[in-house]
Design an enzyme around this catalytic site. Structure first.
Site, short mmCIF file in Angstrom:
data_model
loop_
_atom_site.label_atom_id
_atom_site.label_comp_id
_atom_site.label_asym_id
_atom_site.label_seq_id
_atom_site.Cartn_x
_atom_site.Cartn_y
_atom_site.Cartn_z
N GLY A 51 0.79 -1.22 0.00
CA GLY A 51 0.00 0.00 0.00
C GLY A 51 0.83 1.27 0.00
O GLY A 51 0.29 2.37 0.00
N HIS A 52 2.15 1.16 -0.02
CA HIS A 52 3.02 2.35 0.09
C HIS A 52 4.13 2.30 -0.94
O HIS A 52 5.27 2.02 -0.60
CB HIS A 52 3.61 2.45 1.48
CG HIS A 52 4.17 3.80 1.79
ND1 HIS A 52 5.48 4.13 1.57
CD2 HIS A 52 3.59 4.90 2.30
CE1 HIS A 52 5.69 5.37 1.97
NE2 HIS A 52 4.55 5.86 2.41
N PHE A 53 3.99 2.62 -2.02
CA PHE A 53 2.85 2.90 -2.89
C PHE A 53 2.84 1.78 -3.92
O PHE A 53 3.90 1.43 -4.42
CB PHE A 53 3.03 4.26 -3.57
CG PHE A 53 3.06 5.39 -2.57
CD1 PHE A 53 1.88 5.92 -2.08
CD2 PHE A 53 4.25 5.91 -2.10
CE1 PHE A 53 1.89 6.97 -1.17
CE2 PHE A 53 4.27 6.95 -1.20
CZ PHE A 53 3.11 7.49 -0.72
N ILE A 58 8.10 2.32 -1.79
CA ILE A 58 9.22 2.93 -1.07
C ILE A 58 9.02 2.70 0.43
O ILE A 58 7.90 2.54 0.90
CB ILE A 58 9.37 4.44 -1.36
CG1 ILE A 58 8.10 5.20 -0.96
CG2 ILE A 58 9.73 4.69 -2.81
CD1 ILE A 58 8.21 6.72 -1.06
#
Length: 154
Positions: A51-53, A58
């Site tokens: 979810g990041h991203f 990252i």
């Protein structure tokens, strides 16, 4: 480094975190109670990266700070002049600058040095980098539980 293969691995074992929340793969150098150098490779399969991203994964900046705090905690807990502090936790972040990020497949080096101690409070300066790119610079404070057998240091 295999966690059981190095004398420095015993320092890594001082982390209260489970392997899923460790942002140190190994300790490269350690001056107990003073300073240390750690290493962490972002593999790319970490759950938080989904979810990041999703299109451009990252390491979150707050986890750069966590890596520095984990190393600072190891350094503090290995001080030969001060007994380990039960419940040592990150309690403050000062002057944090997130200047870059680490991407899957990259390895960052984390530097930390203890800058002060008072009773159950430990202050440290932490930095993280990949190659010649500085990712994070900050001062952090950690605190634990002061006991009668652990009066802390000055």
């Amino acid at each position: 480094m295999n966690e059981t293969s190095s004398p420095l691995a015993s320092a890594l074992a001082l982390l209260p975190h489970g392997k899923e929340f460790r942002f140190l793969d190994d300790i490269v150098a350690l001056v107990p109670g003073r300073s240390g150098l750690g290493r962490y490779t972002l593999r790319g399969d970490e759950r938080f990266l989904k979810g990041h991203f999703p299109a451009d994964p990252i390491l979150p900046g707050v986890l750069l700070l966590e890596a520095g705090a984990q190393l600072a905690g190891i350094i503090a807990q290995t001080d030969p002049d001060v007994a380990p502090l039960p419940g040592l936790r990150l309690t403050a972040v000062r002057s944090a600058k997130i200047l870059g990020t680490i991407r899957p497949g990259e390895t960052m080096l984390i530097n930390a040095s203890i800058t002060g101690r008072f009773a159950a409070l430990v202050q440290a300066h932490v930095e993280a980098s990949v190659g010649d790119r500085t990712l994070m610079i900050s001062d952090v404070a950690l605190s634990g539980v002061q006991t009668e057998t652990n009066p802390g240091g000055a």
